[in-house]
Write an enzyme that holds these catalytic residues in place. Structure first.
Site, PDB file in Angstrom:
ATOM      1  CG  HIS A  40       9.683-112.367 -36.164  1.00  0.00           C
ATOM      2  ND1 HIS A  40      10.386-113.032 -35.172  1.00  0.00           N
ATOM      3  CD2 HIS A  40      10.456-111.302 -36.506  1.00  0.00           C
ATOM      4  CE1 HIS A  40      11.522-112.405 -34.930  1.00  0.00           C
ATOM      5  NE2 HIS A  40      11.589-111.360 -35.720  1.00  0.00           N
ATOM      6  CE  LYS A  73      12.214-114.407 -38.516  1.00  0.00           C
ATOM      7  NZ  LYS A  73      13.106-113.781 -39.527  1.00  0.00           N
TER       8      LYS A  73
END
Length: 253
Positions: A146, A150
């Site tokens: 990600h 995040k």
């Protein structure tokens, strides 16, 4: 529109009213999708600065879509209990106790929670579960990647995939390895989180066997797919009876 709660300016006949909880990236995309859909009407949106309105004066709607933060759960509970609005929850990072509280809201209204509202990920989950049965002697590892903003790890989607390949809890999840950890235990599943750049989300379930490897991968190129899936789920959820539902139940059964 601002992060404060906003009342809809029109009352379209036959439209479903949608209240958006969270004014971050995902909440903003959900709001845009609702405003662009002639079958939907934006009842309002609440953000961090106006979150207390959930407890007191945020308007009731046919359905609320929540992409806020786990710490807002008490306010979301208060909103559902006060209004009876159906709830589509896409918040990640909940503990098991917090997830139990989300499920309990199903006693008040139709509720769904999913860490990922992508139809592709839902299919990946099903395929991974089938592969885990067919390749029961293979070693299983899960990797997820990600963007560098995040906050939680592993991702909620990685946890969904872990549950899919380990439904009975027979395997032991190992979150990364370091040092002289010894040979791999055949009853463990490694779960590894990578972070960098602007990656929207890539998830792979690896099956390692003697002289062969099977990989099942889903790549998201935009967060918009998650918002679109949540809006699609909202349209179906409003027709359901009070209760807690999974994304698979709502979309495939």
């Amino acid at each position: 529109m601002t992060s404060a709660t906003v009342e809809a300016t029109s009352q379209g006949v036959g439209q479903l009213s949608v209240f958006v909880i969270g004014d971050g990236r995902m909440g903003t995309i959900v709001r845009e999708l609702v405003e662009a859909d002639a079958s939907l009407r934006l009842a309002g949106i609440v953000g961090v600065d106006t979150k207390e309105e959930l407890r007191t004066c945020a308007p009731a709607a046919d359905v609320a879509i929540d992409f806020s933060h786990k710490d807002m759960l008490p306010l979301v509970e208060a909103y559902v209990e006060r209004t009876g609005s159906a709830l589509v929850s896409g918040v990640t990072g909940y503990t098991e106790d917090e997830l139990a509280r989300v499920r309990a809201l199903g006693e008040k209204a139709p509720v769904i929670h999913s860490a990922n509202y992508s139809l592709g990920v839902a299919v990946l989950r099903r395929l991974a579960a089938q592969a885990a049965v067919a390749l029961s002697e293979f070693d299983i590892e899960i990797t997820e990647t990600h963007h560098n903003q995040k906050a939680d790890a592993p991702s909620g989607t990685a946890k969904l995939l872990l549950d899919a390949v380990n439904p009975d809890g027979e395997y032991i999840p190992v979150y990364g390895r370091e040092g002289m950890c010894g040979k791999r235990d055949p009853r463990e599943i490694g779960v590894h989180a990578l972070r960098g750049g602007t990656v929207a989300g890539t998830h792979t379930v690896h099956f390692f066997g003697p002289d062969e490897e099977v990989e099942l991968t889903h790549r998201a190129t935009s967060r918009r797919i998650f918002a679109s899936g949540a809006v699609a789920a909202a349209k179906r959820l409003v027709a359901c009876e009070t209760g807690f539902y999974t994304f698979d139940e709502l979309m495939f059964e």
